[in-house]
Scaffold this active site. Structure first.
Site, PDB file in Angstrom:
ATOM      1  N   ASP A  78     -14.379  -6.450  -0.106  1.00 18.96           N
ATOM      2  CA  ASP A  78     -13.786  -6.025   1.158  1.00 18.96           C
ATOM      3  C   ASP A  78     -14.820  -5.407   2.085  1.00 18.96           C
ATOM      4  O   ASP A  78     -15.237  -4.271   1.901  1.00 18.96           O
ATOM      5  CB  ASP A  78     -12.667  -5.020   0.879  1.00 18.96           C
ATOM      6  CG  ASP A  78     -11.974  -4.571   2.152  1.00 18.96           C
ATOM      7  OD1 ASP A  78     -11.989  -5.342   3.132  1.00 18.96           O
ATOM      8  OD2 ASP A  78     -11.441  -3.450   2.172  1.00 18.96           O
ATOM      9  N   ASP A 273     -13.683  -9.215   8.564  1.00 20.16           N
ATOM     10  CA  ASP A 273     -13.075  -8.512   7.432  1.00 20.16           C
ATOM     11  C   ASP A 273     -12.805  -9.480   6.285  1.00 20.16           C
ATOM     12  O   ASP A 273     -11.854 -10.260   6.331  1.00 20.16           O
ATOM     13  CB  ASP A 273     -11.778  -7.835   7.876  1.00 20.16           C
ATOM     14  CG  ASP A 273     -11.096  -7.073   6.757  1.00 20.16           C
ATOM     15  OD1 ASP A 273     -11.756  -6.810   5.725  1.00 20.16           O
ATOM     16  OD2 ASP A 273      -9.912  -6.744   6.895  1.00 20.16           O
TER      17      ASP A 273
END
Length: 419
Positions: A78, A273
């Site tokens: 992430d 992201d």
């Protein structure tokens, strides 16, 4: 631990770091202690294989090896958050289904006064127990992890072929609230810009340059890398990271290009992201793009498939589509254009495979979603679907985000990849 599921939309974009003075004190617990160990260092790069896909699995994941002896854990890579944490038997108050036994921590606690603890909390934070650093992170899909920071060793293979065991600070998450897009993983691999990010920690130990990147294959899998010696910088298109928005990997404001032409959908604050399977646009941009796509389909033998709930908008043809090539005459490629300096612009190309997918029912679905509806406010997220078959590079030393087309099925130096 939350990525974009197919039926339930989600992302790992970190919205809040909540200090220990929050209302969740009743979820906190005193620490239980176990044995510990430490490691050493050397300079090179690290490559990790990736598994999973955007569809139908709905997420990518990597394996890390933590502890002494090292044990494997599957984690969500992430770039939208800093802290790496594992579901933890401390003991566990609330943990979710995981592919491995919960991480059993040692007694090497990070004290509250440690700089890494301070970096997790905005402003002043009080120490309920000076001997440990409590944390709580909350993600954009409503999921969260509550726990304590510890130090432990990680088994790492460098691209030089050397195996090392650096000492890393990670979160022991003993109380998880899963978001609606929960996936059964052991934890989260925080690749963000903050001091607690894994890349920042390895860099501070002199192991690698402060660079992280990934390559998601549209056929599934791919690779993740730390360091900068596995790509040719002369082939990378890059744009500066925003100086006004430093929390996440953001090139600043962008404009949507459709079919090679400006759309008027601009001034969009964009974030890269890897914790989001899909791409999200704020409501006005999303509605504008949907209008353009729908207009392009007018008069063509493609109709909305209202009975296909794979994603909010799917279309069916006269017969089931077998692949994106079958719909290439109905849709146009996208791009996001960024300002790269005085009179200079860079363009992030999004081919059809970067925003469309073929559902299990043979329909074509729009992999760009309305971010405003799911609480992203004015943020626009470039998710995994739009980064497939590209090497995307976040260079925290040069403060640039770069990308180049790549064969993500063939990781560099496979003989030296981390286990």
């Amino acid at each position: 631990m939350k990525r974009g599921a197919i039926m339930v939309l989600g992302f790992l974009f970190l919205l809040f770091n909540v200090s220990p003075s929050s209302a969740s004190d009743d979820r906190r617990q005193k620490w239980w202690k176990w044995p510990s160990s430490a490691g050493n260092s050397i300079c090179s790069s690290v490559v990790l294989p990736l598994y999973g896909n955007v569809y139908p699995q709905g997420f990518y994941y990597a394996q890390i090896n933590i502890g002494h002896p090292p044990r494997p854990y599957f984690v969500d890579p992430d770039t939208g958050s800093d802290l790496t944490w594992l579901q933890c038997d401390a003991p566990c108050v609330h943990c979710t289904q995981a592919p491995h036994p919960y991480y059993r921590p040692n007694n090497d606690l990070v004290p509250c006064k440690d700089p890494l603890c301070a970096s997790l909390h905005a402003g002043d934070h009080r120490c309920d127990d000076p001997g440990q650093c409590d944390y709580e992170v909350e993600y954009a899909d409503g999921g969260s992890s509550l726990g304590v920071l510890i130090n432990d060793v990680s088994l790492v293979n460098l691209t030089t072929g050397v195996r090392i065991t650096p000492r890393l600070t990670i979160g022991c998450g003993y109380d998880q609230i899963p978001g609606p897009s929960y996936q059964p993983l052991d934890g989260v691999l925080g690749l963000g810009k903050g001091k607690t990010g894994i890349v920042s920690q390895l860099h501070s130990q002199g192991l690698i340059r402060n660079v992280v990147g990934h390559c998601f294959s549209s056929r599934g899998g791919g690779f993740l890398f730390f360091g900068d010696d596995i790509y040719d910088p002369s082939r990378v298109v890059s744009t500066p990271m925003s100086r006004d928005y430093r929390k996440h990997y953001s090139p600043g404001y962008g404009e949507v290009i459709y079919g090679g032409k400006p759309t008027g959908l601009k001034n969009l604050l964009v974030i890269f992201d890897s914790g989001s399977s899909f791409t999200y646009l704020s409501s006005q941009a999303y509605e504008g793009l949907l209008y353009l796509v729908t207009k392009e389909l007018s008069g063509k033998p493609v109709k909305e498939a209202v009975d296909d709930k794979t994603l909010p908008f799917c279309w069916k043809g006269r017969r089931p589509f077998r692949g994106i090539r079958d719909v290439s005459k109905y849709f146009k490629p996208l791009a996001l254009r960024f300002s790269s300096g005085w009179r200079s612009k860079t363009q992030f190309e999004i081919p059809l495979e970067g925003y469309l997918l073929i559902s299990s029912r043979g329909n074509v679905c729009l992999g760009i979603l309305n971010g405003t509806e799911v609480g992203l406010q004015n943020f626009n997220i470039i998710g995994d679907i739009s980064m497939q078959d590209k090497m995307v590079i976040y260079d925290n030393e040069k403060q640039t985000i770069g990308w180049t087309p790549a064969n993500c099925d063939r990781p560099p130096r496979p003989d030296a990849m981390s286990i």
